[in-house]
Design a protein around this motif. Sequence first.
Motif, PDB file in Angstrom:
ATOM      1  N   GLN A 111       8.113  -0.138  -4.803  1.00 53.88           N
ATOM      2  CA  GLN A 111       7.990   0.219  -3.391  1.00 53.88           C
ATOM      3  C   GLN A 111       9.112  -0.429  -2.580  1.00 53.88           C
ATOM      4  OE1 GLN A 111       5.152   2.243  -2.165  1.00 53.88           O
ATOM      5  NE2 GLN A 111       5.328   2.633  -4.367  1.00 53.88           N
ATOM      6  N   ASP A 133       6.555   4.423   0.883  1.00 49.89           N
ATOM      7  CA  ASP A 133       5.773   4.430  -0.358  1.00 49.89           C
ATOM      8  C   ASP A 133       6.585   4.834  -1.583  1.00 49.89           C
ATOM      9  OD1 ASP A 133       3.397   3.659   0.936  1.00 49.89           O
ATOM     10  OD2 ASP A 133       3.024   5.737   1.538  1.00 49.89           O
ATOM     11  N   THR A 134       7.882   4.585  -1.535  1.00 44.95           N
ATOM     12  CA  THR A 134       8.732   4.880  -2.700  1.00 44.95           C
ATOM     13  C   THR A 134       9.955   3.981  -2.630  1.00 44.95           C
ATOM     14  OG1 THR A 134       9.806   6.665  -3.966  1.00 44.95           O
ATOM     15  CG2 THR A 134       9.996   6.763  -1.565  1.00 44.95           C
TER      16      THR A 134
END
Length: 294
Positions: free
Chosen positions: A60, A64-65
């Motif tokens: 993360q 959210d990535t």
Amino acid sequence: MYIYKTKGICPPEIHFQLAGNILTGVRFVGGGCRGNAQLISRLLEGRELSEVLPLLKGIQCRNDTSCPDQLYQAIQLAREGKLREEEPITVYETPASYQRVAVIADVNGNVEALQVALRQPVETVFCLGNLTGPAGDNDGVVELARRKKLVFVQGPFDRTLSCTKPENREFLRRAPLYLRFQLGRCRVLGFYSGFIQELSGFSDFAPYSLELLMVSNLSDYLRNESVFSALETMTEQFSVDVVLFASTNEWKHVRLGKVDFINVGPVKEGGQFKYALLGWAREELQVSFETVKA
């Protein structure tokens, strides 16, 4: 090569290659932290996917990535057949340096025009595309180019107007899209036109894409002089000193900043044959458009 359009991270694209179960050529392009991206690429080079994927999954950073997580998703899509393998945008770099060359374009299947160009008193002849044409002797031109080992890049006709003989079609198919050579101290780039942008493997962030986009999109092949000041500013980021291109049927030479832009027209005009003569003499580039009567 695979090109993945990212979501939620700084770099808009990730480029990578898969050789069976081996990951190579990872590049995060267009933004983000350059140093971290280079480190990731070096650490992953040549490693098996079974090692790589657990390291990348679920990291993360933002939205959210992260860059590693997006690479994980890209590899998974490629393995599942949901991310298409792209045709590479090939570049041919000549091994030799030159002092005097001829450049032609738009042969359009005219064998006589190519014969005349190949007889000119220069070290070599380069062609910027469209060896073939709608009403020409396409097989004859390609066979002459093959015999003479002519260095050329693809034009749109070379991709769409097939020859009768399979070996000639294959010869055209394998031709590069960019030409890169050295003329004295000048780094020279040649291509046909912006049709390269329409190919599936094109990326705005690949080598020489900036030069192509500035010529094709920004300046409309040097026909929009109102953007010349902006184009001159952009030349500070160019990786070459001379840009050769075709596509407009015009002959034009413009110098903006430290970059020479040369538009090469068709080799046959009316009853005459033409070519661009590029030379390096007295420590400077010399450009002229030469005419040979039929």
